[in-house]
Design a protein around this motif. Structure first.
Motif, short mmCIF file in Angstrom:
data_model
loop_
_atom_site.label_atom_id
_atom_site.label_comp_id
_atom_site.label_asym_id
_atom_site.label_seq_id
_atom_site.Cartn_x
_atom_site.Cartn_y
_atom_site.Cartn_z
N HIS A 85 1.84 14.54 -9.30
CA HIS A 85 0.51 14.00 -9.60
C HIS A 85 -0.51 14.33 -8.51
O HIS A 85 -1.69 13.96 -8.63
CB HIS A 85 0.58 12.49 -9.79
CG HIS A 85 1.07 12.07 -11.15
ND1 HIS A 85 0.48 12.51 -12.31
CD2 HIS A 85 2.08 11.25 -11.53
CE1 HIS A 85 1.11 11.99 -13.35
NE2 HIS A 85 2.08 11.22 -12.91
N LEU A 86 -0.09 15.02 -7.44
CA LEU A 86 -1.03 15.39 -6.39
C LEU A 86 -2.09 16.34 -6.95
O LEU A 86 -1.80 17.21 -7.77
CB LEU A 86 -0.30 16.07 -5.23
CG LEU A 86 0.59 15.17 -4.36
CD1 LEU A 86 1.38 16.02 -3.38
CD2 LEU A 86 -0.24 14.12 -3.63
N GLY A 87 -3.31 16.21 -6.47
CA GLY A 87 -4.39 17.07 -6.93
C GLY A 87 -4.32 18.45 -6.30
O GLY A 87 -3.59 18.69 -5.33
N ASP A 88 -5.10 19.37 -6.84
CA ASP A 88 -5.13 20.74 -6.32
C ASP A 88 -5.59 20.79 -4.87
O ASP A 88 -5.25 21.72 -4.14
CB ASP A 88 -6.06 21.62 -7.17
CG ASP A 88 -5.44 21.98 -8.53
OD1 ASP A 88 -4.23 21.73 -8.71
OD2 ASP A 88 -6.18 22.51 -9.39
N ALA A 114 0.86 -1.18 0.00
CA ALA A 114 0.00 0.00 0.00
C ALA A 114 0.90 1.23 0.00
O ALA A 114 1.56 1.50 1.00
CB ALA A 114 -0.90 0.00 1.24
N PRO A 115 0.96 1.95 -1.11
CA PRO A 115 1.87 3.09 -1.19
C PRO A 115 1.57 4.14 -0.12
O PRO A 115 0.42 4.50 0.10
CB PRO A 115 1.63 3.63 -2.60
CG PRO A 115 0.29 3.09 -3.01
CD PRO A 115 0.16 1.77 -2.33
N ALA A 116 2.62 4.58 0.54
CA ALA A 116 2.46 5.59 1.58
C ALA A 116 2.17 6.94 0.94
O ALA A 116 2.52 7.19 -0.20
CB ALA A 116 3.74 5.66 2.41
N ASP A 117 1.51 7.80 1.71
CA ASP A 117 1.26 9.15 1.23
C ASP A 117 2.59 9.85 1.02
O ASP A 117 3.43 9.91 1.92
CB ASP A 117 0.42 9.91 2.25
CG ASP A 117 0.20 11.36 1.83
OD1 ASP A 117 -0.56 11.58 0.88
OD2 ASP A 117 0.83 12.25 2.44
N VAL A 118 2.78 10.42 -0.16
CA VAL A 118 4.09 10.98 -0.50
C VAL A 118 4.46 12.16 0.38
O VAL A 118 5.63 12.37 0.68
CB VAL A 118 4.16 11.34 -2.00
CG1 VAL A 118 3.24 12.52 -2.32
CG2 VAL A 118 5.58 11.64 -2.42
N LEU A 119 3.48 12.93 0.84
CA LEU A 119 3.81 14.05 1.72
C LEU A 119 4.24 13.57 3.10
O LEU A 119 5.12 14.18 3.73
CB LEU A 119 2.63 15.01 1.82
CG LEU A 119 2.24 15.75 0.53
CD1 LEU A 119 1.20 16.83 0.83
CD2 LEU A 119 3.46 16.36 -0.15
N ALA A 120 3.65 12.48 3.58
CA ALA A 120 4.09 11.91 4.85
C ALA A 120 5.51 11.38 4.72
O ALA A 120 6.35 11.56 5.61
CB ALA A 120 3.14 10.80 5.28
N VAL A 121 5.79 10.72 3.61
CA VAL A 121 7.15 10.23 3.36
C VAL A 121 8.12 11.40 3.28
O VAL A 121 9.21 11.37 3.87
CB VAL A 121 7.19 9.40 2.05
CG1 VAL A 121 8.62 9.06 1.67
CG2 VAL A 121 6.36 8.14 2.20
#
Length: 350
Positions: free
Chosen positions: A47-50, A18-25
């Motif tokens: 690729h993060l949304g607005d 389960a890919p971790a949230d990139v901002l948390a990483v």
């Protein structure tokens, strides 16, 4: 382990189920440890949304404050030799190969001294002498040498940078002898996209110049232009290639479609996309000076430069950009005052 190796290790050891949230990483990897994001991680950020943009900008600002501090370096630039360049950089109105309205012209020494004086008067600590050439010939180097001498004799102690195209080792050594402390030579775009942008020289030639500059002891300044038809994957590629170069400074330009160039019909990227890119580049380059450069007024529009200054940027060019007008320098200086961001003192750049 090098920073690049750490980025690779972090990407390879991330959980695969389960890919971790990139901002948390990024908060743990970049903010806490100062390790820039990998190419795959930068791509995830892009690729993060607005709906995540404000969180992304806030994290990028935290990274900037922790690893670079609150100071902002202010720079002015001037064109010593404008137009008539033999190269075919498709974005550039100074190329002699395109029917653009820019014509070849030289700035005389008194004009150069006055430009340096006006730049210093804004509070800027950096003055960059730029020439539209493939590389400097003897005439241009002589003009630079005499210009620097005249600036010093006028009592102006502003730091002097140059951007004169591709260099030989002998020319690098000459510039060091003149007292040039920083050299700008943009990689412009990702290595995989470069042949679509320039055909008269290679990405590797630019890299070689930057390598010689670093080895000679000058600071390396290298960035590029975003919005030249590159894919989002190539934007992530470019960010990491700049991180591998480890420049002192990365100027971030956004394409201003120039009349007469092959890119004159390109649409500027949106303000939100520009801010997403600024923040992503900060997370790839946590310790690097990230400078707002050409195209920010056109691209950001109503969003304003303030958003970028609170999203990872810690340097700015004030005044005009070579062949394009910027907003008045005082407007940017007032913005920094309002944001309580001090201008980096000259003594801090020595």
């Amino acid at each position: 382990m090098t920073a690049a190796a750490e980025r690779t290790h972090d990407a390879e050891t991330a959980p695969q189920d389960a890919p971790a949230d990139v901002l948390a990483v990024a908060r743990e990897q970049v903010l806490e440890r100062g390790v820039g994001l990998s190419e795959e991680q930068v791509l995830a950020v892009l690729h993060l949304g607005d709906d995540r943009l404000d969180d992304l900008l806030a994290l990028a600002h935290e990274v900037r404050m922790k690893w670079c501090g609150p100071e902002v370096e202010v720079e002015g630039i001037v064109s010593l030799k404008t137009g008539g360049c033999p190269e075919d950089c498709h974005f550039c109105s100074q190329s002699g190969r395109f029917p653009s309205p820019v014509r070849s012209a030289w700035l005389d020494i008194p004009g150069l001294v006055e430009a340096a004086r006006q730049t210093a008067a804004t509070g800027a600590t950096e003055f960059c002498i730029v020439a539209a050439v493939r590389g400097p010939d003897a005439r241009l180097l002589s003009q630079v040498r005499e210009g620097i001498k005249a600036i010093r004799e006028s009592g102006n102690d502003i730091q002097i940078a140059c951007s004169l195209g591709m260099l030989t080792q002998e020319q690098v050594d000459e510039l060091v002898g003149m007292g040039v402390h920083r050299y700008n030579h943009n990689l412009e775009t990702a290595r995989s996209h470069f042949p679509e942008v320039v055909t008269t020289h290679s990405w590797e030639e630019r890299w070689d110049t930057l390598r010689m500059v670093r080895e000679a002891g000058m600071e390396v300044c290298s960035g590029g232009i975003l919005g030249m038809g590159e894919t989002v994957e190539q934007r992530a590629e470019f960010a990491v290639q700049l991180a591998e170069l480890d420049p002192h400074e990365v100027p971030m330009n956004f394409l201003i479609p120039q009349p007469g160039t092959p890119y004159e019909q390109y649409e500027p990227i949106s303000g939100r996309e520009a801010l997403r890119l600024v923040a992503a580049f900060r997370l790839a380059l946590p310790r690097t000076m990230l400078r707002f450069a050409g195209g920010r007024e056109l691209t950001l529009g109503d969003l304003g430069a303030e958003k970028g200054m609170l999203g990872g940027v810690n340097a700015i060019i004030v005044g005009n950009y070579l062949t394009n007008l910027g907003r008045p320098a005082q407007q940017d200086l007032d913005m920094l005052t309002d944001l309580k961001m001090p201008i980096k003192a000259l003594s801090d750049t020595l």
